[in-house]
Design an enzyme around this catalytic site. Sequence first.
Site, PDB file in Angstrom:
ATOM      1  N   HIS A   1       0.839  -1.207   0.000  1.00 18.04           N
ATOM      2  CA  HIS A   1       0.000   0.000   0.000  1.00 18.04           C
ATOM      3  C   HIS A   1       0.870   1.251   0.000  1.00 18.04           C
ATOM      4  CE1 HIS A   1       0.556   0.792   4.414  1.00 18.04           C
ATOM      5  NE2 HIS A   1       0.574  -0.523   4.500  1.00 18.04           N
TER       6      HIS A   1
ATOM      7  N   ASP B   1      -0.552   4.286   0.908  1.00 17.17           N
ATOM      8  CA  ASP B   1      -1.063   5.232   1.901  1.00 17.17           C
ATOM      9  C   ASP B   1      -0.333   5.056   3.223  1.00 17.17           C
ATOM     10  OD1 ASP B   1      -2.457   2.707   2.043  1.00 17.17           O
ATOM     11  OD2 ASP B   1      -3.833   3.613   3.490  1.00 17.17           O
TER      12      ASP B   1
ATOM     13  N   ASP C   1       6.420   1.282   6.900  1.00 17.75           N
ATOM     14  CA  ASP C   1       5.028   0.850   6.691  1.00 17.75           C
ATOM     15  C   ASP C   1       4.342   1.719   5.649  1.00 17.75           C
ATOM     16  OD1 ASP C   1       2.623  -0.440   7.026  1.00 17.75           O
ATOM     17  OD2 ASP C   1       2.135   0.510   8.916  1.00 17.75           O
TER      18      ASP C   1
ATOM     19  N   GLU D   1      -5.188   1.015   2.763  1.00 18.28           N
ATOM     20  CA  GLU D   1      -4.928  -0.060   3.711  1.00 18.28           C
ATOM     21  C   GLU D   1      -5.026   0.441   5.146  1.00 18.28           C
ATOM     22  OE1 GLU D   1      -2.837  -2.887   6.333  1.00 18.28           O
ATOM     23  OE2 GLU D   1      -2.370  -0.771   5.996  1.00 18.28           O
ATOM     24  N   GLU D   2      -4.572   1.673   5.366  1.00 14.68           N
ATOM     25  CA  GLU D   2      -4.551   2.210   6.725  1.00 14.68           C
ATOM     26  C   GLU D   2      -5.903   2.780   7.160  1.00 14.68           C
ATOM     27  OE1 GLU D   2      -2.198   1.622   8.569  1.00 14.68           O
ATOM     28  OE2 GLU D   2      -0.265   1.710   7.551  1.00 14.68           O
TER      29      GLU D   2
ATOM     30  N   HIS E   1       4.047   3.620  12.531  1.00 11.15           N
ATOM     31  CA  HIS E   1       3.026   4.524  13.054  1.00 11.15           C
ATOM     32  C   HIS E   1       3.573   5.461  14.134  1.00 11.15           C
ATOM     33  CE1 HIS E   1      -0.754   2.096  11.660  1.00 11.15           C
ATOM     34  NE2 HIS E   1       0.257   1.967  10.816  1.00 11.15           N
TER      35      HIS E   1
END
Length: 376
Positions: free
Chosen positions: A66, A68, A99, A133-134, A349
Site C-alpha cells: 500500500h 497510503d 510501513d 490499507e490504513e 506509526h
Amino acid sequence: MSDVLDLACELIRRPSVTPSDKGCQALISARLAAAGFTCRHMRFGEVDNLWATHGAGGPVLAFLGHTDVVPTGPEGSWTSPPFEPALRGGRLFGRGAADMKGSVAAMVVALEDFVRAHPDHPGTVALLITSDEEGVATDGVKRVVETFLAEGVRIDHCVVGEPSAKTTLGDLIRVGRRGSLSGTLHVRGMQGHVAYPDKALNPIHAFAPALTELAAQCWDEGNEDFPPTSFQVSNINSGTGANNVIPGELVALVNFRYGTVSAAADLQARVQAILARHGVDASIEWSTSGAPFLTPVGGRLREVVVDACRALRGEEPEQSTGGGTSDGRFIAPMGAEVVEVGPVNATIHKVDECVSVADLERLPSLYSDIMLRMFA
C-alpha cells in the site's frame, strides 16, 4: 544511492495520507510499464489501486502493498520533516519508511530485476497496490478482489510486504492472521436524578457485572497456529457531564481477535448470553473486518519464503500469526496462499518512523529469491 533507496525516498516525499495516493502509483506504474508490465488502474471512490502483471497463465504470484500512510502527528515532534526522507545512522527516516513504502520500493525493484533476467518466465508475476490499507479499507484491496472474482482473475500465491521482522530482515514471517470482530454495544437505562435512583436505571451499574464476566471469560484455548482469542473494550462512554444526573445510555466499543478455533457467530452468541444472564438491556452492532486465515505447513509459498529467509540469514525464521490485520485477509479467501515478509516493525506509526538502510537494500534480493524459487 541504490535504486531501492532512491525509489523509497521518492515515495516518502509524497504525503499520501489515507486515502490519498499523491502520485505514488503513477510513478510505480510508469516504471513497471517500461519494464514490460501491463498496468491497470482501478479507482473506486477516493481510493487508487494498481494491478500490474507480467507473463501469462498460472501460477500467479502477486506482491501486495500500500502507498497510503497514517497521519504524522505533530510534525514538530519529528527530528526531521516526516515527508522529507532523511538518512541518519544507517537508517532512512520518514513517514512510511517501514510501513510500507520501503517494501513497495523493494517489490518494484525486485520485479524489474526478475523480468529483466527472466523475460520468458513461466506463469505470472504481479503487483497489487492500494491507497486504502490504513483506513476503512472498503475501496481498496477488498473492492479489487470483489472485481477480480467477478472477472475470474486469480491469485495463487501472495507475498505481503508488511513490516514483519523483530530485529532484522527475515527473522520473522507471518503465515496467517487472526480475525477481527468489532461490536458497538448500546446499553439502555433510564435517566434520572442521582438522589432518586429508584426512579431511574443506571446503565453503568447494569453493565458493570456483565463487563467483569466478559473480561474474565476464557473464549478458547487457541491451537498450535493461533493464540487464545482475546477480548478488549476500547471505549466506554456514558453520562451527561453533570454529577447529579444518572445517564440514560452507555455505549461501549469492543473487539475480538480470534483464530480458527472460534467462529465470529459463536463469539457474538456468547456475548449476548452473558448480557442476558445479567439482565442487561442492550443491543450490539457487529462488524467483521476480516476472518482468520492460515497458510499451512507444507504450502508451497510458505516453504519457499522460509527457505529464502534461511538463505538470507543462515537461520530459520520464526513463523507467526500474531499482530493485527493486513490486506492479506482479502486475498486469502480467493484460495491463495498468503505469507507476509518485510522489514522491522519497531517504529511503524510512530514519530521518527525509520527503516534500516541495510535491510532495505537486501529486501529486493529476498523478493527476487522468492520469485526464483517459486518458478524454478
